[in-house]
Design an enzyme around this catalytic site. Sequence first.
Site, PDB file in Angstrom:
ATOM      1  CG  ASP A 149      -1.881  -1.182   1.206  1.00 27.87           C
ATOM      2  OD1 ASP A 149      -2.237  -1.648   0.100  1.00 27.87           O
ATOM      3  OD2 ASP A 149      -2.220  -1.671   2.290  1.00 27.87           O
ATOM      4  CE  LYS A 204       2.323  -2.479  -4.304  1.00 29.66           C
ATOM      5  NZ  LYS A 204       2.016  -2.079  -2.928  1.00 29.66           N
ATOM      6  N   GLY A 224      -4.659  -4.280  -3.810  1.00 25.37           N
ATOM      7  CA  GLY A 224      -5.637  -3.228  -4.124  1.00 25.37           C
ATOM      8  C   GLY A 224      -4.817  -2.020  -4.526  1.00 25.37           C
ATOM      9  CG  HIS A 225      -1.993  -2.167  -7.013  1.00 22.99           C
ATOM     10  ND1 HIS A 225      -1.077  -2.741  -7.842  1.00 22.99           N
ATOM     11  CD2 HIS A 225      -1.740  -2.669  -5.768  1.00 22.99           C
ATOM     12  CE1 HIS A 225      -0.294  -3.564  -7.133  1.00 22.99           C
ATOM     13  NE2 HIS A 225      -0.704  -3.533  -5.884  1.00 22.99           N
ATOM     14  CD  GLN A 228       0.642  -8.873  -2.490  1.00 27.48           C
ATOM     15  OE1 GLN A 228       1.308  -9.572  -3.213  1.00 27.48           O
ATOM     16  NE2 GLN A 228      -0.609  -8.562  -2.799  1.00 27.48           N
TER      17      GLN A 228
HETATM   18  P1  GDP Z   1      -0.844   0.326  -3.544  1.00 26.15           P
HETATM   19  O1  GDP Z   1      -1.430  -0.942  -3.059  1.00 26.15           O
HETATM   20  O2  GDP Z   1       0.635   0.404  -3.284  1.00 26.15           O
HETATM   21  O3  GDP Z   1      -1.157   0.633  -4.973  1.00 26.15           O
HETATM   22  O4  GDP Z   1      -1.489   1.473  -2.645  1.00 26.15           O
HETATM   23  P2  GDP Z   1      -3.052   1.615  -2.279  1.00 26.15           P
HETATM   24  O5  GDP Z   1      -3.781   2.067  -3.468  1.00 26.15           O
HETATM   25  O6  GDP Z   1      -3.533   0.404  -1.580  1.00 26.15           O
HETATM   26  O7  GDP Z   1      -2.976   2.722  -1.149  1.00 26.15           O
HETATM   27  C1  GDP Z   1      -2.455   3.983  -1.393  1.00 26.15           C
HETATM   28  C2  GDP Z   1      -3.541   5.013  -1.088  1.00 26.15           C
HETATM   29  O8  GDP Z   1      -2.958   6.303  -0.989  1.00 26.15           O
HETATM   30  C3  GDP Z   1      -4.571   5.137  -2.179  1.00 26.15           C
HETATM   31  O9  GDP Z   1      -5.795   5.526  -1.596  1.00 26.15           O
HETATM   32  C4  GDP Z   1      -4.026   6.246  -3.064  1.00 26.15           C
HETATM   33  O10 GDP Z   1      -5.039   6.923  -3.787  1.00 26.15           O
HETATM   34  C5  GDP Z   1      -3.431   7.137  -2.026  1.00 26.15           C
HETATM   35  N1  GDP Z   1      -2.224   7.895  -2.444  1.00 26.15           N
HETATM   36  C6  GDP Z   1      -1.224   7.523  -3.294  1.00 26.15           C
HETATM   37  N2  GDP Z   1      -0.250   8.461  -3.297  1.00 26.15           N
HETATM   38  C7  GDP Z   1      -0.636   9.432  -2.432  1.00 26.15           C
HETATM   39  C8  GDP Z   1      -0.032  10.644  -1.978  1.00 26.15           C
HETATM   40  O11 GDP Z   1       1.075  11.008  -2.345  1.00 26.15           O
HETATM   41  N3  GDP Z   1      -0.738  11.373  -1.061  1.00 26.15           N
HETATM   42  C9  GDP Z   1      -1.965  10.984  -0.593  1.00 26.15           C
HETATM   43  N4  GDP Z   1      -2.566  11.758   0.295  1.00 26.15           N
HETATM   44  N5  GDP Z   1      -2.556   9.851  -1.009  1.00 26.15           N
HETATM   45  C10 GDP Z   1      -1.884   9.076  -1.904  1.00 26.15           C
HETATM   46  P1  IMO Z   2      -0.997  -4.195  -2.234  1.00 27.89           P
HETATM   47  O1  IMO Z   2      -0.519  -4.781  -3.547  1.00 27.89           O
HETATM   48  C1  IMO Z   2      -0.988  -4.596   2.110  1.00 27.89           C
HETATM   49  C2  IMO Z   2      -1.161  -8.672   3.709  1.00 27.89           C
HETATM   50  C3  IMO Z   2      -2.409  -9.121   4.428  1.00 27.89           C
HETATM   51  C4  IMO Z   2      -1.807 -10.104   5.422  1.00 27.89           C
HETATM   52  C5  IMO Z   2      -0.684 -10.761   4.612  1.00 27.89           C
HETATM   53  C6  IMO Z   2      -1.070 -12.102   3.990  1.00 27.89           C
HETATM   54  O2  IMO Z   2      -2.282  -3.481  -2.324  1.00 27.89           O
HETATM   55  O3  IMO Z   2       0.111  -3.416  -1.596  1.00 27.89           O
HETATM   56  P2  IMO Z   2      -2.614 -12.735   1.910  1.00 27.89           P
HETATM   57  O4  IMO Z   2      -4.062 -12.472   1.647  1.00 27.89           O
HETATM   58  O5  IMO Z   2      -1.704 -12.173   0.885  1.00 27.89           O
HETATM   59  O6  IMO Z   2      -2.314 -14.186   2.188  1.00 27.89           O
HETATM   60  O7  IMO Z   2      -2.323 -11.973   3.314  1.00 27.89           O
HETATM   61  O8  IMO Z   2      -0.358  -9.833   3.583  1.00 27.89           O
HETATM   62  N1  IMO Z   2      -1.386  -8.148   2.331  1.00 27.89           N
HETATM   63  C7  IMO Z   2      -1.280  -6.858   2.005  1.00 27.89           C
HETATM   64  N2  IMO Z   2      -1.051  -5.768   2.767  1.00 27.89           N
HETATM   65  N3  IMO Z   2      -1.114  -4.468   0.770  1.00 27.89           N
HETATM   66  C8  IMO Z   2      -1.314  -5.554  -0.008  1.00 27.89           C
HETATM   67  O9  IMO Z   2      -1.312  -5.499  -1.353  1.00 27.89           O
HETATM   68  C9  IMO Z   2      -1.456  -6.811   0.613  1.00 27.89           C
HETATM   69  N4  IMO Z   2      -1.691  -8.057   0.154  1.00 27.89           N
HETATM   70  C10 IMO Z   2      -1.640  -8.862   1.217  1.00 27.89           C
HETATM   71  O10 IMO Z   2      -3.044  -8.045   5.063  1.00 27.89           O
HETATM   72  O11 IMO Z   2      -1.180  -9.400   6.472  1.00 27.89           O
HETATM   73 MG    MG Z   3      -2.976  -1.619  -1.826  1.00 27.97          MG
END
Ligand code: GDP
Ligand code: IMO
Ligand code: MG
Length: 425
Positions: free
Chosen positions: A13, A16, A40-41, A224
């Site tokens: 998270d 990415k 979840g991207h 991840q």
């Molecule tokens: P990922 O799994 O690495 O793609 O990240 P996620 O999408 O799960 O979580 C990142 C969250 O932060 C999302 O809600 C993005 O929209 C948000 N986000 C990404 N970059 C920034 C930033 O620079 N500032 C803020 N405030 N939010 C961001």
């Molecule tokens: P993105 O790509 C954050 C965590 C779960 C749990 C562990 C194992 O959005 O960054 P799993 O379902 O993979 O067997 O769970 O890994 N986890 C993540 N945490 N971002 C993710 O993906 C994750 N995918 C799995 O919360 O701790």
């Molecule tokens: Mg994510």
Amino acid sequence: MPVTVLVGCQWGDEGKGKIVDYLSPKMDVVARYQGGNNAGHTVVINGDKYVLHTLPSGILHQGVVSVIGNGVVVDIRGLTEEIREIEHNGFSVEGKLLLSEQAHLILPQHAALDRAREQALGSARIGTTGKGIGSAYAEKMARRGLRACDLRNKDHFAARYREFAQYCNDVLTKFFGVEALEAEPLLEELLACGAKLSPYIADTVTYLNQQIAAGKTVLAEGAQGVLLDVDFGTYPFVTSSNPSPGGACTGLGISPRYVDNIIGIVKAYTTRVGSGPMPTELDNEVGVRMRQEGGEFGATTGRPRRCGWFDGPATRRALQISGCTEITLTKLDVLSIFDEIHICTHYDTPSGRVEFMPFDLEQLKHAKPVYETMPGWGLELSEIRAPREFPEKALNYIARLEQLMGVPIKIVSVGPDRRQTIRMS
Ligand code: GDP
Ligand code: IMO
Ligand code: MG
């Protein structure tokens, strides 16, 4: 050389999805190499938010081919639904999506096993996403898995599926003492999804190698983060794949010889979802404010993310394994609310001060973060569009993180939108 790997250098998270989308216009191909719909991207375009789970985050760009590589585990019902949703939002996947024929399938039985295992673990549970990721990879390694190529022939798929469903039901009922899953109604649904996905199933290894030979640019999108890597993360509180850059080669079928750029994505602070150690976690009011300001709730499960200060030893460990050529620092804007910002530079352990997060959780549990404090900048950053617009104190924070990581920070993100992205040099 044409391959760039993008990898999360914390516990996932890191942002990415946003950065893959930002880099996509310069790419011919964006390819996911591991994980599944546990990811979840998030991509935000002009205020509209899209969350991608199995589809690569370049899918919203017309000129980019999206590849789901052999290292990904694919929930065929989930992917079918994701394609439907994205098309409903006006984006086409026609002619620009390829699904590796070797990718292993996540079937409903895998998710049932995942949940049964977690329940049996009780307070020792990993806190998985419940998507069946660990069970699907375990079956792959046990050489019992079903792959995307098995969807090409309905009878063949049905026979393999029935055998597998029987085995899972035995484990569910006899070992875990939970209810069996009715296999036949699910089979109909799976075959229907398989028929919808079959036009995309291809030899992506040949495709990717041809693209590379033709000098096209490929972005390998990690899911991840390295601290969740099954080999290098906080085992057993990890996911079941290799998010670290080595996974890009095995998960796509490309030689390490072709990778010339590795971008590490690092959040300006630390978050984690699920169980497992997190030395800088703020289990207090500060952590709550960070979560609220950063909107730190899981993009896949909606769970609140645990929040804490930047963790030097953890991030350095991820960078040691990744060999990143550059860093993108995300969510710096979130820290604007704090008068003082703490940075964990080292851990103190019974055997002395350490620079890298220990792999052994028995040692890690005795590690105490050592902090230094920097003044906050007290100004909103979300409207900043050029390096010279940053307040000096924010630049000092960026410089200190760069020094602690030993890798140049080339991009800084100050908001979820594509436009809130600043190239630093
Ligand atoms: P990922 O799994 O690495 O793609 O990240 P996620 O999408 O799960 O979580 C990142 C969250 O932060 C999302 O809600 C993005 O929209 C948000 N986000 C990404 N970059 C920034 C930033 O620079 N500032 C803020 N405030 N939010 C961001
Ligand atoms: P993105 O790509 C954050 C965590 C779960 C749990 C562990 C194992 O959005 O960054 P799993 O379902 O993979 O067997 O769970 O890994 N986890 C993540 N945490 N971002 C993710 O993906 C994750 N995918 C799995 O919360 O701790
Ligand atoms: Mg994510």
